[in-house]
Scaffold this motif. Structure first.
Motif, mmCIF file in Angstrom:
data_model
loop_
_atom_site.group_PDB
_atom_site.id
_atom_site.type_symbol
_atom_site.label_atom_id
_atom_site.label_comp_id
_atom_site.label_asym_id
_atom_site.label_seq_id
_atom_site.Cartn_x
_atom_site.Cartn_y
_atom_site.Cartn_z
ATOM 1 N N ASP A 11 -4.462 18.235 4.863
ATOM 2 C CA ASP A 11 -4.946 17.908 3.236
ATOM 3 C C ASP A 11 -6.434 19.343 3.327
ATOM 4 O O ASP A 11 -6.464 19.677 4.313
ATOM 5 N N GLY A 12 -6.002 20.029 2.036
ATOM 6 C CA GLY A 12 -6.519 21.066 2.213
ATOM 7 C C GLY A 12 -6.680 22.301 2.725
ATOM 8 O O GLY A 12 -7.323 23.595 2.825
ATOM 9 N N GLU A 13 -5.122 22.049 3.292
ATOM 10 C CA GLU A 13 -5.217 23.698 4.348
ATOM 11 C C GLU A 13 -4.734 24.947 3.744
ATOM 12 O O GLU A 13 -3.890 24.708 2.839
ATOM 13 N N ASN A 14 -5.003 25.787 4.176
ATOM 14 C CA ASN A 14 -4.747 27.124 3.603
ATOM 15 C C ASN A 14 -3.494 27.695 4.309
ATOM 16 O O ASN A 14 -4.029 28.648 5.644
ATOM 17 N N ARG A 15 -2.120 28.129 4.249
ATOM 18 C CA ARG A 15 -1.724 28.525 5.135
ATOM 19 C C ARG A 15 -1.126 30.304 4.970
ATOM 20 O O ARG A 15 -0.535 30.230 3.970
ATOM 21 N N VAL A 16 -1.203 30.677 5.773
ATOM 22 C CA VAL A 16 -0.931 31.438 5.701
ATOM 23 C C VAL A 16 -0.236 32.745 6.625
ATOM 24 O O VAL A 16 0.656 32.372 8.029
ATOM 25 N N VAL A 17 1.238 32.819 5.904
ATOM 26 C CA VAL A 17 2.560 33.088 6.780
ATOM 27 C C VAL A 17 2.691 34.845 6.904
ATOM 28 O O VAL A 17 3.814 34.750 7.096
ATOM 29 N N GLY A 18 1.606 35.120 7.201
ATOM 30 C CA GLY A 18 1.757 36.562 7.074
ATOM 31 C C GLY A 18 2.684 37.662 7.035
ATOM 32 O O GLY A 18 2.410 37.298 5.322
ATOM 33 N N ASP A 19 2.806 39.212 7.646
ATOM 34 C CA ASP A 19 3.479 40.036 6.822
ATOM 35 C C ASP A 19 5.581 39.529 6.529
ATOM 36 O O ASP A 19 5.277 38.905 7.441
ATOM 37 N N ALA A 70 1.114 -1.807 0.389
ATOM 38 C CA ALA A 70 -0.125 -0.416 -0.402
ATOM 39 C C ALA A 70 1.055 1.778 -0.090
ATOM 40 O O ALA A 70 1.657 1.687 0.559
ATOM 41 N N LEU A 71 0.947 2.172 -0.976
ATOM 42 C CA LEU A 71 1.111 3.096 -1.304
ATOM 43 C C LEU A 71 0.693 4.178 -0.395
ATOM 44 O O LEU A 71 -0.744 4.237 -1.053
ATOM 45 N N GLN A 72 0.967 5.398 0.303
ATOM 46 C CA GLN A 72 0.199 6.662 1.039
ATOM 47 C C GLN A 72 0.453 7.833 -0.235
ATOM 48 O O GLN A 72 1.060 7.859 -1.254
ATOM 49 N N PRO A 73 -1.096 7.597 -0.839
ATOM 50 C CA PRO A 73 -1.464 8.524 -1.692
ATOM 51 C C PRO A 73 -0.553 10.494 -1.834
ATOM 52 O O PRO A 73 -0.476 10.512 -0.529
ATOM 53 N N PRO A 74 -0.715 10.934 -1.779
ATOM 54 C CA PRO A 74 -0.028 12.456 -2.068
ATOM 55 C C PRO A 74 -1.513 13.641 -1.414
ATOM 56 O O PRO A 74 -2.738 13.187 -1.489
ATOM 57 N N VAL A 75 -0.894 14.435 -0.391
ATOM 58 C CA VAL A 75 -1.708 15.224 0.090
ATOM 59 C C VAL A 75 -1.510 16.528 -0.220
ATOM 60 O O VAL A 75 -1.032 16.920 -0.120
ATOM 61 N N PHE A 76 -2.733 17.225 -1.060
ATOM 62 C CA PHE A 76 -2.593 19.110 -1.554
ATOM 63 C C PHE A 76 -3.464 19.843 -0.414
ATOM 64 O O PHE A 76 -3.936 19.214 -0.048
ATOM 65 N N ILE A 77 -1.976 20.933 -0.889
ATOM 66 C CA ILE A 77 -3.211 21.980 0.531
ATOM 67 C C ILE A 77 -3.908 22.750 -0.550
ATOM 68 O O ILE A 77 -4.076 22.730 -1.287
ATOM 69 N N GLY A 78 -4.783 23.959 0.222
ATOM 70 C CA GLY A 78 -5.197 24.811 -0.657
ATOM 71 C C GLY A 78 -4.662 25.524 -0.810
ATOM 72 O O GLY A 78 -4.345 25.593 -2.056
ATOM 73 N N SER A 79 -3.580 26.246 -0.147
ATOM 74 C CA SER A 79 -3.205 27.550 -0.806
ATOM 75 C C SER A 79 -1.487 28.183 -0.064
ATOM 76 O O SER A 79 -2.207 27.846 1.528
#
Length: 463
Positions: free
Chosen positions: A300-308, A206-215
């Protein structure tokens, strides 16, 4: 069989090659090993008429300089083995040193098989089309460094190994399967033994599928004033995004900030969604010091805000950029200038020079880089400014659609070329049907950044 002989080659006076005649059961498969701790051996097998059947220098499985052959005993039951030193494939030069020759019946396993599946959905992973799943069989003797064979799985994700990469049947031993598929996490099985005649099924891998983030998003601001840095007007701020995964780090995309200094990434430059993992951002703006940030985006689906992201304005500033005028198709001289201002509270003593890069020019390399004229000294009191001027010729031979960009650089004495303190894009131009004309400022800055990857002007010694 099995049968073993300890021998010695002594070629100090005459060439010494040892030949041994054997009689066996016609059609039987035999494995022969020639090992030595004193020389690199070469092994040969001949028929009863002394015609060479096969020879070997190094074990085809790799890892040692010893020799190994597998062959079928001829119809008359007679075969001759020869022991010599590498690389005596004519078996007439010989060698020196001790060796051990062993013969044994060649045993084979039946097969090693299994299936690749998605670890989440349990769906089969095909070898074609996407995700192009493959398996690699490794022999562990004792380490799993010997690649026996490699193949793509079928449309149902299944694989079966019965021979090695040279077409030889597989021997009993300890094996391991390494499985991979595009965008999936690779995986290897535990080491498993396979005995003679056994058909070993490793089951589902079993191979782990990729996890895609939101933005990934953020904002670029001036470190002192806090004002947003726009990518649409001066200082033409932006960011480059780099992703680091199992296969290393690589460029993902570049974006210029909007009028509020904001940027956002939802895919890579090819339109593919962003995978979870480690990211690097490099933020840039004209006449600002580049700043970087590293962070992980895992869900999965995470929207990462790095700030200023705060960028520090450079203390030596360029203003009043005057590009060269439109030049006719027949060519001419490009005259341009820029004003240098000392924003430090102390005297600045340095050198200013320009650097030109051009691409699509029609030469053999199709690009060029050069310094237009000698360095100009800039000795400035706090708040003082000085205009520096440059020029270079533009010949008619430059190809249509060529792009030419000019930059200005300032370095601090006494080692200005190694102590660079400021840089700016002065202009970019392109050649069209009516001659050389300036690009819009925003397009010019973007072109300048593309050319910077080829530029070595920070190390180029001013004349």
């Amino acid at each position: 069989m099995p049968f073993s002989i300890d021998g010695n080659l002594d070629g100090s006076v005459n060439p010494d090659i040892d030949f041994f005649k054997f009689t066996g059961s016609p059609g039987q498969t035999v494995k022969v090993n020639l090992q030595s701790n004193t020389f690199d051996p070469t092994l040969g097998v001949f028929d009863s008429s002394c015609i060479l059947i096969n020879s070997n220098d190094d074990d085809p499985a790799g890892g040692t300089s010893n020799s190994k052959l597998t062959f079928i005993i001829p119809a008359d039951g007679i075969f001759v083995l020869a022991a010599t030193q590498c690389c005596d494939f004519g078996f007439n030069i010989g060698g020196n040193g001790t060796y051990q020759l062993t013969l044994q019946p060649f045993q084979t396993i039946g097969s090693i098989s299994g299936r690749l599946v998605n670890a989440v959905t349990q769906a089969a992973l095909p070898g074609f089309p996407d995700p192009f799943a493959t398996v690699m069989l490794q022999l562990c003797d004792p380490f799993c460094h010997v690649v026996v064979s490699e193949e793509g799985v079928d449309s149902a994700g299944r694989f079966s190994f019965t021979n090695d990469s040279l077409g030889q049947p597989l021997e009993p031993g300890d094996y391991q399967v390494f499985a991979s598929a595009t965008d999936y996490l690779s995986r290897q099985t535990p080491v498993f033994p396979v005995t003679a005649g056994e058909n070993h099924d490793v089951g589902d891998i079993a191979l782990q599928p990729p996890v895609f983030i939101g933005s990934i998003s953020g904002r670029l601001v001036d470190a002192v004033t806090g004002r947003p840095l726009s990518g649409n007007i001066d200082p033409f701020a932006g960011v480059t995004l780099t992703y680091c995964g199992d296969s290393g780090c690589g460029f993902i995309d570049q974006a210029f900030s909007d009028s509020d200094g904001k940027f956002v990434f939802t895919s890579d430059f090819g339109g593919q969604p962003l995978r979870n993992g480690t990211y690097f951002i490099d933020a840039f703006a004209d006449q600002y010091k580049t700043t970087s940030a590293q962070f992980d985006v895992l869900l999965d689906g995470e929207n990462r805000v790095v700030g200023d992201l705060s960028l520090q304005s450079l203390p030596i500033r360029f203003t009043n950029k005057v590009p060269c005028k439109k030049i006719p198709k027949k060519g001419g001289s490009c005259l341009y200038s820029v004003r240098v201002t000392n924003g430090l509270a102390t005297l600045f003593d340095g050198d200013a020079w320009s650097f030109v890069g051009a691409s699509g020019i029609g030469s053999s390399l199709d690009f060029t880089q050069f310094q237009p004229k000698p360095t100009q000294r800039v000795l400035l009191q706090p708040g003082e400014s000085r205009t520096v001027k440059f020029d270079f010729p533009l010949p008619s031979t430059v190809n249509d659609n060529a792009s030419i960009c000019a930059a200005a650089i300032v370095g601090r004495r006494p080692s200005a070329i190694w102590d660079t303190v400021a840089e700016t894009s002065v202009f970019c131009m392109t050649k069209g049907t009516s001659g050389f004309s300036l690009m819009p400022t925003k397009d010019g800055h973007r072109m300048f950044r593309e050319m910077e990857s080829r530029s070595t002007h920070h190390q180029a010694k001013p004349k």
